[in-house]
Write an enzyme that holds these catalytic residues in place. Structure first.
Site, mmCIF file in Angstrom:
data_model
loop_
_atom_site.group_PDB
_atom_site.id
_atom_site.type_symbol
_atom_site.label_atom_id
_atom_site.label_comp_id
_atom_site.label_asym_id
_atom_site.label_seq_id
_atom_site.Cartn_x
_atom_site.Cartn_y
_atom_site.Cartn_z
ATOM 1 N N ASP A 141 -3.319 3.593 2.378
ATOM 2 C CA ASP A 141 -2.318 2.627 2.815
ATOM 3 C C ASP A 141 -1.203 2.547 1.773
ATOM 4 O O ASP A 141 -1.454 2.151 0.633
ATOM 5 C CB ASP A 141 -3.002 1.258 2.976
ATOM 6 C CG ASP A 141 -2.242 0.350 3.918
ATOM 7 O OD1 ASP A 141 -1.039 0.551 4.092
ATOM 8 O OD2 ASP A 141 -2.863 -0.581 4.471
ATOM 9 N N ASP A 142 0.000 2.934 2.147
ATOM 10 C CA ASP A 142 1.163 2.876 1.243
ATOM 11 C C ASP A 142 0.997 3.754 -0.001
ATOM 12 O O ASP A 142 1.609 3.475 -1.030
ATOM 13 C CB ASP A 142 1.437 1.429 0.761
ATOM 14 C CG ASP A 142 1.920 0.522 1.865
ATOM 15 O OD1 ASP A 142 2.012 0.970 3.019
ATOM 16 O OD2 ASP A 142 2.223 -0.652 1.579
ATOM 17 N N CYS B 168 3.045 0.944 8.675
ATOM 18 C CA CYS B 168 1.614 1.046 8.941
ATOM 19 C C CYS B 168 1.196 1.170 10.408
ATOM 20 O O CYS B 168 0.647 2.190 10.819
ATOM 21 C CB CYS B 168 0.922 -0.152 8.326
ATOM 22 S SG CYS B 168 1.863 -1.670 8.555
ATOM 23 N N HIS C 224 -5.233 -2.376 12.732
ATOM 24 C CA HIS C 224 -3.783 -2.600 12.824
ATOM 25 C C HIS C 224 -3.144 -2.182 14.145
ATOM 26 O O HIS C 224 -1.937 -1.927 14.206
ATOM 27 C CB HIS C 224 -3.064 -1.920 11.650
ATOM 28 C CG HIS C 224 -2.192 -2.880 10.897
ATOM 29 N ND1 HIS C 224 -1.035 -2.513 10.250
ATOM 30 C CD2 HIS C 224 -2.309 -4.216 10.710
ATOM 31 C CE1 HIS C 224 -0.488 -3.576 9.685
ATOM 32 N NE2 HIS C 224 -1.238 -4.620 9.946
ATOM 33 N N ASP D 12 -0.612 6.519 5.281
ATOM 34 C CA ASP D 12 0.054 6.092 6.522
ATOM 35 C C ASP D 12 1.577 6.087 6.427
ATOM 36 O O ASP D 12 2.281 6.157 7.429
ATOM 37 C CB ASP D 12 -0.457 4.713 6.984
ATOM 38 C CG ASP D 12 -0.121 3.591 6.000
ATOM 39 O OD1 ASP D 12 0.240 3.870 4.842
ATOM 40 O OD2 ASP D 12 -0.243 2.411 6.394
ATOM 41 N N ASN D 13 2.107 5.943 5.211
ATOM 42 C CA ASN D 13 3.562 5.994 4.989
ATOM 43 C C ASN D 13 3.780 6.117 3.494
ATOM 44 O O ASN D 13 2.824 6.121 2.726
ATOM 45 C CB ASN D 13 4.274 4.752 5.559
ATOM 46 C CG ASN D 13 3.610 3.430 5.227
ATOM 47 O OD1 ASN D 13 3.062 2.765 6.103
ATOM 48 N ND2 ASN D 13 3.627 3.053 3.956
#
EC number: 3.1.6.4
Length: 509
Positions: free
Chosen positions: A25-26, A65, A128, A275-276
């Site tokens: 995540d991130d 996300c 999410h 995810d990004n």
């Protein structure tokens, strides 16, 4: 031969490879030693890369996300699967607690399709894709879930905002900050250890029952508020964010060793990505690094959408490989189906491609990468060229409040604070010579003309065939928050929701 196994009936089912997708995540492109992070604090992921294949040109489908997760699990761009908003132009939207929408029933998710080949699927961590009952992961193909429907924001007062629930399968087993502690002062939380143990237990159980498994390990320690367990706190040169990365690295190492110990590593395809891009708005204390790339999360510059990516499958993927294949998280959908001997659904547009020829034979597959922000195609990459049709980092209004997605990286005319349209003369960059998107090519050059000729044809074709899905991220309502999730009665944790009052969601970015 792989593709035929499933046709031979249950006896050959054990020949189907297990599929393990590790989604961070991130986490930024520049966060791993294998990608040049100077502190070299990710020995396990670096070893995974040396034993497998490093993807240097791997992208997410969205700089945020929820849409990128929807894209991974459906193989489709968020603008097709409904994970976008039409409330304002080119806005990033996700699934906060008050969102009314979520993953539509009409979408076919990877675990639903893998069931046809006998796979048992588990999600560990962040879902999410909507938190209302109809959006529950177990209603969309997963057999097991341990984790949360939303991000670990909080703590909340349970009056204006409820604390986010943590689920085991169908029911909540507690809430963040109440039952699953995160100390915002020290950054201490045991969540990564809990998620690690869940993964090891699931793998052991599946190995014992001889059924192929799909494990989607979607942990979120590197998303602000960043956390790590006591053993890792204060151990990194990079501060708390580095502590979280070190714990994740250690966990991935333990998962891979577990596969080896059980003797199933050669029958398990593992893919690691994020995810990004890193959230530079939280950096440097709570955010990572996007290496040489421009900006970060929320933007369609390289820093927002180019991801660290490693494929690992001992005995199948040649060690020490480096691929320049243009890849996308949506390809994990199509590639996983291919591993299971299944065809992607033919009744809808699938944007992901099968990466197995690139991974196993080193073939390069020609394909574009589209960079979307909300309902707008902002940019496209073809080969080494990237054309920006729109530029926008964030608004002057947000920027003046100290919200900056490109700190220390102002590129005049590129990182714009108003939405700038370049559809008649796109800004063009050569990412080989200029990975940081600092030097747009001259409009008058022959290079610009010939590259744009090729790109324009691809974009035109894409736009003609684009049929957007019903937008899921337009309506918000405080009444749909996590007031009384299933299982709350047993725990005495049900809260009274306010009266329903649906409104248009406000998306400033």
């Amino acid at each position: 031969p792989l593709c035929l196994c499933w046709a031979l009936g249950p006896a050959a089912a054990s020949a189907l490879p297990n599929i393990l997708l590790l989604l961070m995540d991130d986490m930024g492109w520049g966060d791993l030693g294998a990608f040049g992070e100077p502190s070299k604090e990710t020995p396990n992921l670096d070893q995974m890369a040396s034993e497998g294949m490093l993807f240097l040109d791997f992208y997410t489908a969205n700089p945020l996300c929820s849409p990128s997760r929807a894209a991974l699990l459906t193989g489709r761009l968020p603008v097709r699967n409904g994970f976008y908003t039409t409330n304002a132009h080119a806005r990033n939207a996700y699934t906060p607690q008050d969102i009314v929408g979520g993953i539509p029933d009409s979408e076919l998710l990877l675990p639903e399709l893998l069931k046809k080949a006998g796979y048992i699927s588990k999600i560990i961590g962040k879902w999410h894709l909507g938190h209302r009952p109809q959006f529950h992961p177990l209603k969309h193909g997963f057999d097991e879930w341990f984790g949360s429907p939303n991000c670990h924001f909080g703590p909340f007062d349970n009056r204006a905002l409820p604390n986010i629930p943590v689920y085991r399968d169908w029911e909540m087993i507690g809430r963040y900050y109440e039952d699953f502690k995160i100390d915002l002062k020290t950054g201490e939380a045991n969540l990564t250890q809990i998620y690690l143990q869940e993964a090891l237990d699931f793998i052991s159980k599946q190995q014992a029952s001889q059924q192929p498994f799909f494990l989607y390990w979607a942990i979120d320690a590197t998303h602000a508020p960043v956390y790590a367990s006591k053993h890792f706190l204060g151990t990194s040169q990079r501060g708390l964010y580095g502590d979280a990365v070190r714990e994740i690295d250690d966990s991935v190492g333990k998962i891979l060793k577990h596969l080896q110990k059980l003797g199933i590593s050669e029958n398990t395809f593992v893919f690691f990505t994020s995810d990004n891009g890193a959230a530079l708005i939280s950096a440097p204390k709570q955010g990572g690094s996007n290496g040489r790339f421009l900006c970060g999360k929320q933007t369609t510059f390289e820093g927002g959408m180019r991801e660290p990516a490693i494929a690992w499958w001992p005995g199948h993927i040649p060690a020490g490989g480096v691929s320049h294949q243009l890849g996308n998280v949506m390809d994990l959908f199509t590639t996983s189906l291919s591993l299971a001997g299944l065809q992607p659904p033919s009744d809808r547009q699938i944007d992901g491609i099968d990466l197995l020829p690139a991974i196993l034979q080193g073939k390069l597959i020609d394909r574009p990468i589209f960079y979307y922000r909300g309902n707008e195609m902002m940019a496209v990459r073809v080969g080494l060229y990237k054309a920006h049709y729109w530029t926008w980092s964030n608004s002057w209004e947000e920027y003046s409040k100290g919200i900056d997605f490109c700190p220390g990286q102002n590129v005049s005319g590129v990182t714009t604070h108003t939405q700038e349209e370049h559809t008649t003369l796109p800004l063009l960059f050569h990412l080989g010579r200029d990975p940081g998107e600092k030097y747009p090519l001259s409009f008058a050059s022959d290079e610009y003309q010939s590259a744009m000729e090729q790109i324009s044809a691809i974009v035109q074709q894409h736009k003609v065939t684009m049929v957007p899905g019903e937008p899921q991220l337009n309506v918000c309502d405080k009444a749909v928050m996590n007031w009384s999730p299933p299982g709350c009665e047993k725990l005495g944790k049900c809260l009274k929701p306010p009266k329903s009052d649906p409104k248009k969601c406000f998306w400033p970015h």
